[in-house]
Scaffold this motif. Structure first.
Motif, PDB file in Angstrom:
ATOM      1  N   GLU A 236       0.832  -1.215   0.000  1.00 21.95           N
ATOM      2  CA  GLU A 236       0.000   0.000   0.000  1.00 21.95           C
ATOM      3  C   GLU A 236       0.863   1.260   0.000  1.00 21.95           C
ATOM      4  N   ARG A 237       1.864   1.251   0.880  1.00 26.36           N
ATOM      5  CA  ARG A 237       2.700   2.462   0.987  1.00 26.36           C
ATOM      6  C   ARG A 237       3.528   2.702  -0.262  1.00 26.36           C
ATOM      7  N   CYS A 238       4.158   1.629  -0.763  1.00 28.48           N
ATOM      8  CA  CYS A 238       4.974   1.802  -1.981  1.00 28.48           C
ATOM      9  C   CYS A 238       4.065   2.178  -3.147  1.00 28.48           C
ATOM     10  N   GLY A 239       2.879   1.592  -3.171  1.00 23.70           N
ATOM     11  CA  GLY A 239       1.924   1.874  -4.249  1.00 23.70           C
ATOM     12  C   GLY A 239       1.567   3.353  -4.249  1.00 23.70           C
ATOM     13  N   LYS A 240       1.296   3.883  -3.094  1.00 20.20           N
ATOM     14  CA  LYS A 240       0.873   5.285  -3.010  1.00 20.20           C
ATOM     15  C   LYS A 240       2.026   6.200  -3.439  1.00 20.20           C
ATOM     16  N   THR A 241       3.216   5.908  -2.935  1.00 17.72           N
ATOM     17  CA  THR A 241       4.377   6.741  -3.310  1.00 17.72           C
ATOM     18  C   THR A 241       4.594   6.692  -4.821  1.00 17.72           C
ATOM     19  N   THR A 242       4.494   5.490  -5.381  1.00 17.94           N
ATOM     20  CA  THR A 242       4.746   5.353  -6.816  1.00 17.94           C
ATOM     21  C   THR A 242       3.642   6.049  -7.623  1.00 17.94           C
ATOM     22  N   GLN A 243       2.391   5.879  -7.196  1.00 15.33           N
ATOM     23  CA  GLN A 243       1.296   6.551  -7.903  1.00 15.33           C
ATOM     24  C   GLN A 243       1.503   8.067  -7.903  1.00 15.33           C
ATOM     25  N   ASP A 244       1.904   8.616  -6.750  1.00 12.25           N
ATOM     26  CA  ASP A 244       2.121  10.070  -6.658  1.00 12.25           C
ATOM     27  C   ASP A 244       3.236  10.528  -7.600  1.00 12.25           C
ATOM     28  N   LEU A 245       4.306   9.733  -7.603  1.00 12.13           N
ATOM     29  CA  LEU A 245       5.438  10.077  -8.473  1.00 12.13           C
ATOM     30  C   LEU A 245       5.048  10.068  -9.942  1.00 12.13           C
ATOM     31  N   VAL A 246       4.321   9.028 -10.303  1.00  9.71           N
ATOM     32  CA  VAL A 246       3.943   8.876 -11.704  1.00  9.71           C
ATOM     33  C   VAL A 246       2.963   9.995 -12.080  1.00  9.71           C
ATOM     34  N   ARG A 247       2.075  10.323 -11.156  1.00 10.24           N
ATOM     35  CA  ARG A 247       1.111  11.409 -11.421  1.00 10.24           C
ATOM     36  C   ARG A 247       1.873  12.699 -11.694  1.00 10.24           C
ATOM     37  N   LYS A 248       2.897  12.945 -10.892  1.00  8.57           N
ATOM     38  CA  LYS A 248       3.695  14.172 -11.091  1.00  8.57           C
ATOM     39  C   LYS A 248       4.374  14.145 -12.456  1.00  8.57           C
ATOM     40  N   ALA A 249       4.914  12.978 -12.810  1.00 13.50           N
ATOM     41  CA  ALA A 249       5.685  12.886 -14.060  1.00 13.50           C
ATOM     42  C   ALA A 249       4.792  12.970 -15.289  1.00 13.50           C
ATOM     43  N   TYR A 250       3.598  12.374 -15.238  1.00 13.29           N
ATOM     44  CA  TYR A 250       2.753  12.297 -16.443  1.00 13.29           C
ATOM     45  C   TYR A 250       1.657  13.365 -16.457  1.00 13.29           C
ATOM     46  N   GLY A 251       1.522  14.115 -15.376  1.00 11.67           N
ATOM     47  CA  GLY A 251       0.502  15.177 -15.330  1.00 11.67           C
ATOM     48  C   GLY A 251      -0.799  14.673 -14.733  1.00 11.67           C
ATOM     49  N   PRO A 252      -1.618  15.619 -14.246  1.00 15.96           N
ATOM     50  CA  PRO A 252      -2.824  15.242 -13.488  1.00 15.96           C
ATOM     51  C   PRO A 252      -3.854  14.488 -14.327  1.00 15.96           C
ATOM     52  N   GLN A 253      -3.781  14.655 -15.656  1.00 20.58           N
ATOM     53  CA  GLN A 253      -4.784  13.975 -16.495  1.00 20.58           C
ATOM     54  C   GLN A 253      -4.467  12.493 -16.698  1.00 20.58           C
ATOM     55  N   ALA A 254      -3.278  12.076 -16.312  1.00 20.58           N
ATOM     56  CA  ALA A 254      -2.906  10.656 -16.527  1.00 20.58           C
ATOM     57  C   ALA A 254      -3.810   9.755 -15.687  1.00 20.58           C
ATOM     58  N   ALA A 255      -4.298   8.682 -16.322  1.00 17.11           N
ATOM     59  CA  ALA A 255      -5.172   7.744 -15.596  1.00 17.11           C
ATOM     60  C   ALA A 255      -4.294   6.756 -14.843  1.00 17.11           C
ATOM     61  N   ILE A 256      -4.200   6.947 -13.539  1.00 14.49           N
ATOM     62  CA  ILE A 256      -3.321   6.099 -12.730  1.00 14.49           C
ATOM     63  C   ILE A 256      -4.108   4.854 -12.299  1.00 14.49           C
ATOM     64  N   PRO A 257      -3.574   3.668 -12.561  1.00 11.99           N
ATOM     65  CA  PRO A 257      -4.326   2.465 -12.179  1.00 11.99           C
ATOM     66  C   PRO A 257      -4.435   2.298 -10.672  1.00 11.99           C
ATOM     67  N   GLU A 258      -5.535   1.726 -10.274  1.00 15.34           N
ATOM     68  CA  GLU A 258      -5.745   1.398  -8.868  1.00 15.34           C
ATOM     69  C   GLU A 258      -4.906   0.150  -8.536  1.00 15.34           C
ATOM     70  N   ILE A 259      -4.553  -0.001  -7.260  1.00 22.48           N
ATOM     71  CA  ILE A 259      -3.825  -1.216  -6.850  1.00 22.48           C
ATOM     72  C   ILE A 259      -4.722  -1.977  -5.885  1.00 22.48           C
ATOM     73  N   ARG A 260      -5.112  -3.198  -6.276  1.00 27.75           N
ATOM     74  CA  ARG A 260      -5.990  -4.001  -5.399  1.00 27.75           C
ATOM     75  C   ARG A 260      -5.177  -5.111  -4.746  1.00 27.75           C
ATOM     76  N   ILE A 261      -5.384  -5.272  -3.457  1.00 28.87           N
ATOM     77  CA  ILE A 261      -4.594  -6.280  -2.730  1.00 28.87           C
ATOM     78  C   ILE A 261      -5.523  -7.337  -2.152  1.00 28.87           C
ATOM     79  N   ASN A 262      -5.214  -8.581  -2.406  1.00 26.09           N
ATOM     80  CA  ASN A 262      -6.028  -9.698  -1.886  1.00 26.09           C
ATOM     81  C   ASN A 262      -5.133 -10.765  -1.283  1.00 26.09           C
ATOM     82  N   GLY A 263      -5.774 -11.757  -0.671  1.00 30.32           N
ATOM     83  CA  GLY A 263      -5.030 -12.910  -0.156  1.00 30.32           C
ATOM     84  C   GLY A 263      -4.817 -12.828   1.339  1.00 30.32           C
ATOM     85  N   HIS A 264      -3.648 -13.300   1.777  1.00 32.23           N
ATOM     86  CA  HIS A 264      -3.340 -13.370   3.212  1.00 32.23           C
ATOM     87  C   HIS A 264      -2.819 -12.007   3.689  1.00 32.23           C
ATOM     88  N   LEU A 265      -3.776 -11.174   4.033  1.00 27.29           N
ATOM     89  CA  LEU A 265      -3.418  -9.773   4.284  1.00 27.29           C
ATOM     90  C   LEU A 265      -2.690  -9.572   5.611  1.00 27.29           C
TER      91      LEU A 265
END
Ligand code: COI
Length: 458
Positions: A236-265
């Motif tokens: 979750e934490r790495c996902g959020k950091t990476t999403q933020d970084l990518v959003r900055k690099a590609y601009g606010p209009q970029a469609a950032i994929p959601e990250i879904r986590i399942n299994g043995h949480l």
């Protein structure tokens, strides 16, 4: 001398045809300008000291040993830890110096590789001279030396990577990759040893340190090792950091994929957080970028990245699946290579941008290097999200813009994953997406892996 070299164990013998013993010792080179200037090829001389240290074998450690050792920290244990570092670091550096010495002259004449050699040589000379550490004051002086050297070595990875790309063609690709693998594993190992000792020293010096009050339940970290890393929280934490970084690099209009986590949480395991964050950050970044760059999803919401966590008795397996189109077939054979691949020139240019990008060479943050100023208090229930380890690795994740393709993220991630007896595999489904499988050894009882599987099997 010659006999001693010739009788090196096979794994350390020169792995190419160009070896010439005269080259090992007296190089007719321009005078080197030291580690801060532009280096010429290193001018190495016969060194009895190096010969002696090369005779010693590294003494491998496991996460479990590191944890048990640091859990009840007394002055005498801290001094034992200091003396383990004192002997282990020059031993491990000596082997790598010898490896570099056995490379062909034209390879070590490369300025980046020559610079790395000089850094290591200097560190070796400093470390080997340290006398037995008997007092806390001597330990403090030793810690200063460690910190200084860790900072000086901050640029080793990009320099090795650029150097090896620049000398492509002068060595066989398998030899280059084997050399890089050994160098990088050894570097991880030295940084683990040094940083663990620095962290233990911080713990010992902290006002909250009550050695006998520590138990498995009242501490979350022993030095650099987090006892209960939770895969879901880290993704979750790495996902959020990476999403933020990518959003900055590609601009606010970029469609950032959601990250879904399942299994043995709830699966937890002991691990060095910065290692895990590096691997997961790289994998998620690859998946997010693949999805963003696929034209197919340009004006729609991209399909989510699915993360599945699976816990077994011995392992935790993390599968990261994306629908980013898969890996181009011309890249696939070179996925794990430091030296080959269709985008060599671009990788050299990008790697050369890294130091400039971050201001000065020495400020470059690379995984595994954190300052040891803000250690969590040992007996407080510090959530690892707030620890320096977390800040260190996530800031290294954040220090590289996503558009800067260095070409070392995947091979480095595999080295990190194998280091503590895990594995990383990538399955590309052409035209559809990628499944990455990260397997982590949950028990922490396996020794650090200093050689690649192929080298161990040989
Ligand atoms: C490195 O970072 O390259 C090292 O050799 C680490 C050592 C100075 C502790």
């Amino acid at each position: 001398m010659i006999l001693r070299i010739a009788s090196l164990p096979t794994a350390r013998r020169p792995c190419h045809d160009h070896s010439s013993l005269s080259r090992l010792f007296v190089l007719p080179v321009r005078a080197s300008r030291g580690v801060h200037g532009t280096s010429a090829a290193p001018a190495w001389k016969p060194s009895m000291a190096l010969d002696e240290w090369v005779q010693r074998e590294a003494r491998p450690i496991s996460l479990r040993q590191l944890t048990f050792f640091g859990r009840t920290l007394t002055e005498s244990r801290l001094l034992d830890s200091a003396n383990y570092c004192r002997l282990e670091l020059p031993t491990r550096i000596a082997h790598r110096l010898r490896d570099i010495q056995t490379l062909p002259y034209v390879v070590v004449a490369n300025p980046h590789l020559a610079h790395v050699y000089e850094l290591y040589h200097r560190a070796f000379e400093r470390f080997r001279r340290v006398k037995e550490i008997r007092t806390l004051e001597e330990n403090d002086n030793y810690c200063n030396l460690l910190e200084e050297t860790l900072a000086e070595h901050a640029t080793v990875i990009p320099r090795l990577a650029i150097g090896m790309l620049e000398v492509q063609g002068l060595m066989k690709p398998e030899e280059t990759d084997r050399f890089m693998n050994t160098m990088l594993r050894s570097r991880i190992s030295r940084r683990v040893i040094a940083e663990q000792h620095l962290a233990l020293t911080d713990t010992f010096n902290s006002p909250w340190h009550f050695p006998h009050a520590q138990s498995a339940h009242d501490t979350e970290a022993v030095g650099e090792i987090f006892l209960r890393c939770n895969a879901r929280e880290i993704v979750e934490r790495c996902g959020k950091t990476t999403q933020d970084l990518v959003r900055k690099a590609y601009g606010p209009q970029a469609a950032i994929p959601e990250i879904r986590i399942n299994g043995h949480l709830d699966a937890t395991f002991p691990y060095i957080l910065s290692h895990l964050e590096y691997i997961i950050g790289e994998l998620l970044r690859n998946s997010i970028q693949a999805l963003i760059e696929q034209r197919q999803w340009k004006d729609t919401t991209p399909p989510p990245i699915e993360v599945l966590i699976c816990e077994t008795s011995q392992h935790v397996i993390i599968r990261i699946s994306d629908q980013g189109g898969g890996i181009p077939t011309e890249i696939l054979p070179h996925l794990w290579s430091f030296s080959k691949g269709p985008r060599r020139q671009k990788r050299i240019e990008n790697l050369a941008r890294v130091p400039k990008l971050l201001g000065t060479l020495q400020e470059l943050k690379v995984p595994g290097h954190q300052s040891h100023q803000h250690a969590p208090a040992p007996n407080t229930k510090t959530k690892y999200g707030d620890s320096r380890n977390h800040q260190g690795s996530l800031s290294s994740l954040a220090s590289r813009p996503p558009d800067l393709r260095l070409g070392i993220g995947l091979p480095m991630s595999r080295i990190y994953s194998e280091y503590w007896a895990g594995s990383l595999e990538i399955h590309s489904l052409e035209g559809f997406g990628v499944d990455a499988f990260l397997q982590i050894s949950k028990l922490g009882n396996k020794n650090e892996r200093l050689t690649t599987r192929a080298m161990m099997d040989a």
